[in-house]
Scaffold this motif. Structure first.
Motif, PDB file in Angstrom:
ATOM      1  N   ASN A  20       0.853  -1.185   0.000  1.00 40.13           N
ATOM      2  CA  ASN A  20       0.000   0.000   0.000  1.00 40.13           C
ATOM      3  C   ASN A  20       0.894   1.241   0.000  1.00 40.13           C
ATOM      4  OD1 ASN A  20      -1.710   2.156   0.666  1.00 40.13           O
ATOM      5  ND2 ASN A  20      -2.979   0.892   2.009  1.00 40.13           N
ATOM      6  N   PRO A  21       0.835   2.084  -1.031  1.00 34.83           N
ATOM      7  CA  PRO A  21       1.748   3.238  -1.093  1.00 34.83           C
ATOM      8  C   PRO A  21       1.543   4.237   0.035  1.00 34.83           C
ATOM      9  CG  PRO A  21       0.071   3.392  -2.797  1.00 34.83           C
ATOM     10  CD  PRO A  21      -0.047   2.017  -2.215  1.00 34.83           C
ATOM     11  N   PHE A  22       0.366   4.213   0.664  1.00 27.21           N
ATOM     12  CA  PHE A  22       0.131   5.135   1.772  1.00 27.21           C
ATOM     13  C   PHE A  22       0.866   4.712   3.043  1.00 27.21           C
ATOM     14  CE2 PHE A  22      -3.687   5.686  -0.936  1.00 27.21           C
ATOM     15  CZ  PHE A  22      -3.433   6.992  -1.328  1.00 27.21           C
ATOM     16  N   ARG A  23       1.527   3.573   3.011  1.00 30.63           N
ATOM     17  CA  ARG A  23       2.429   3.206   4.112  1.00 30.63           C
ATOM     18  C   ARG A  23       3.666   4.079   4.135  1.00 30.63           C
ATOM     19  NH1 ARG A  23       1.438  -1.384   6.691  1.00 30.63           N
ATOM     20  NH2 ARG A  23      -0.030  -2.871   5.759  1.00 30.63           N
ATOM     21  N   ALA A  24       3.923   4.796   3.055  1.00 26.71           N
ATOM     22  CA  ALA A  24       5.214   5.468   2.903  1.00 26.71           C
ATOM     23  C   ALA A  24       5.045   6.923   2.512  1.00 26.71           C
ATOM     24  CB  ALA A  24       6.058   4.747   1.853  1.00 26.71           C
ATOM     25  N   GLY A  25       5.981   7.745   2.988  1.00 25.43           N
ATOM     26  CA  GLY A  25       6.026   9.151   2.613  1.00 25.43           C
ATOM     27  C   GLY A  25       7.445   9.568   2.286  1.00 25.43           C
ATOM     28  N   PHE A  26       7.555  10.738   1.677  1.00 28.68           N
ATOM     29  CA  PHE A  26       8.850  11.221   1.208  1.00 28.68           C
ATOM     30  C   PHE A  26       8.862  12.740   1.273  1.00 28.68           C
ATOM     31  CE2 PHE A  26      12.815  10.983  -0.841  1.00 28.68           C
ATOM     32  CZ  PHE A  26      12.890  11.851  -1.916  1.00 28.68           C
ATOM     33  N   TRP A  74      -6.168   1.588  -3.301  1.00 31.19           N
ATOM     34  CA  TRP A  74      -5.753   1.433  -1.914  1.00 31.19           C
ATOM     35  C   TRP A  74      -6.518   2.371  -0.998  1.00 31.19           C
ATOM     36  CZ3 TRP A  74      -2.745  -2.571  -0.835  1.00 31.19           C
ATOM     37  CH2 TRP A  74      -1.909  -3.086  -1.833  1.00 31.19           C
ATOM     38  N   THR A  75      -6.649   1.982   0.265  1.00 27.68           N
ATOM     39  CA  THR A  75      -7.229   2.825   1.306  1.00 27.68           C
ATOM     40  C   THR A  75      -6.111   3.382   2.174  1.00 27.68           C
ATOM     41  OG1 THR A  75      -9.260   1.519   1.371  1.00 27.68           O
ATOM     42  CG2 THR A  75      -8.779   2.879   3.296  1.00 27.68           C
ATOM     43  N   HIS A  76      -6.216   4.662   2.519  1.00 25.19           N
ATOM     44  CA  HIS A  76      -5.231   5.270   3.416  1.00 25.19           C
ATOM     45  C   HIS A  76      -5.665   4.987   4.848  1.00 25.19           C
ATOM     46  CE1 HIS A  76      -2.214   7.767   5.068  1.00 25.19           C
ATOM     47  NE2 HIS A  76      -2.008   8.534   4.012  1.00 25.19           N
ATOM     48  N   GLU A  77      -5.070   3.972   5.442  1.00 24.81           N
ATOM     49  CA  GLU A  77      -5.442   3.550   6.790  1.00 24.81           C
ATOM     50  C   GLU A  77      -4.821   4.415   7.879  1.00 24.81           C
ATOM     51  OE1 GLU A  77      -4.432  -0.572   7.293  1.00 24.81           O
ATOM     52  OE2 GLU A  77      -4.907  -1.047   5.191  1.00 24.81           O
TER      53      GLU A  77
END
Length: 415
Positions: free
Chosen positions: A247-253, A393-396
């Motif tokens: 899930n890409p919302f697991r990560a930030g930059f 994806w859902t942003h959990e």
């Protein structure tokens, strides 16, 4: 993709020859000689105005952080800034505190209490950042033994999450925190607790904690996407090994961004302030940057393998080489179209769903900062917001009380 205006709050008027005359921007820059409280009073007003503008213009979140004894970012208490923002952001952007440096708090129930206060005050808009903290802050400014940094962090993380979720009073008997009564009032509004955001510079243990506790992870760097790919590839490989989804919302930059009407004008307007940042705000000698024992062996081996490219950025800034800074990805700059295209490429390459947009850089004055924020909000965010929609994806990890932003139409060229 979520866009968060992340403010470092630097000292904007360091002397021209600062890096020649002084040892470091962090730990030892003489405060009475270099820091004028009257100027800082103005900076704080500007900084809050800029964050409030981002909320008014529809940023998903506004971000603050914690550092000590430096001119790089003099936000010793991000919670004070967050409290002001909780009252003065009527468009309900998420309040991203990235974060409270857990190893510095004894007992760590102080963080549990203040974050719970912020969550209630903001009606559930808090994202609770748990950074390990820089070696400058933790070891040099606050005197924590380097080898104790991560154990203190892990114990504090356990105490805080228990304080938020376990009925009180209860007893906590740790190595660094011994408490007969843990019973904080109030508990957070968000249940079971505000989403926890980890922030780091590439420590393998932080990735493993993110997987074990289902926390999101943000890589905070000034070295751009080329180097960031090495780190984020390591993060996603760790997730794969531990059976965690992508899930890409697991990560930030974090990314420094300069937006103007044209690519050429961006260089004219922003070069001076970007070079100020790399030459002065990152003027840190190696012996302050990381005390022996601060980093674990596993993370040290990974850092050596990935070869951090700080010297390239410093050399390019010293030469005021805009072309190198842009091509190497240390900054993303240009017209709204150029910036949006590059950010979409970076997000896809790194597989990140949270962008910490650094839009006030170095000595950038207030009016130019407002222009940067406005152009980004009005002409870049609509193009990058939908880039992960095709994967569903859902942003959990987004605060439940924060507004859900939308745009009227999705640009056809985006996905």
């Amino acid at each position: 993709m979520k866009s968060i205006f992340f403010h470092l709050m630097p000292y904007r008027d360091l002397p021209v020859d600062f890096e020649q005359r002084y040892e470091s921007i962090w730990v030892t820059p003489p405060n009475t000689e270099l820091c004028d409280p009257r100027r800082v009073a103005q900076y704080y007003q500007w900084n809050l105005d800029e964050l409030e503008l981002a909320d008014a213009l529809g940023f998903d979140g506004v971000g603050v952080n914690e550092h000590h004894q430096n001119g790089y970012g003099f936000m010793a208490s991000p919670n004070l800034m967050a409290a002001s923002l909780a009252r003065r952001t009527p468009n309900n952007s998420a309040i991203m505190v990235l974060g409270n440096t857990l190893a510095l708090y004894a007992p760590a129930t102080r963080v549990a209490e203040e974050f719970a206060m912020l969550d209630v005050l903001s009606n559930g808009r808090l994202a609770a950042g748990f950074p390990v903290g820089t070696s400058m802050d933790v070891n040099f400014c606050y005197g924590v033994t380097p080898t104790e940094t991560r154990p203190r962090f892990r114990e504090a993380e356990e105490l805080i999450t228990r304080a938020w979720t376990e009925p009180g009073p209860f007893t906590f008997n740790g190595r660094y925190n011994q408490l007969r009564y843990v019973n904080p009032w109030p508990q957070p509004l968000q249940q079971p607790h505000p989403p926890v955001w980890l922030a780091g510079g590439g420590s393998v243990e932080t990735w493993e904690l993110a997987a074990a506790k289902n926390y999101t992870y943000s890589y905070l760097s000034f070295f751009g996407a080329k180097f960031g790919k090495k780190l984020m590839d390591g993060f996603w490989s760790t997730m794969d090994e531990l059976g965690i989804d992508r899930n890409p919302f697991r990560a930030g930059f974090a990314q420094q961004i300069c937006v103007s009407e044209t690519d050429e004008r961006a260089e004219q307007e922003y070069l001076e302030h970007v070079t100020y940042f790399f030459n002065k705000c990152l003027h840190i000698p190696p012996y302050f940057f990381e005390a022996p024992g601060y980093r674990t062996r596993k993370s040290t081996e990974f850092a050596i393998k990935t070869n951090q490219p700080g010297a390239i950025a410093a050399a390019a800034a010293l030469e005021k080489n805009w072309k190198t800074l842009v091509e190497e990805g240390f900054i993303i700059a240009g017209s709204p179209s150029t910036v949006a295209d590059r950010l979409i490429e970076v997000a896809r390459t790194l597989r990140v769903g949270n962008l910490h947009a650094l839009l006030q850089i170095g000595s950038m004055p207030h009016e130019l900062t407002k222009k940067n924020i406005t152009l980004f909000a009005e002409e870049v965010i609509p193009r990058i917001r939908h880039i992960w929609d095709d994967e569903g994806w859902t942003h959990e990890w987004w605060p439940s009380g924060a507004a859900v932003r939308a745009v009227t139409a999705e640009p056809a060229a985006q996905v």
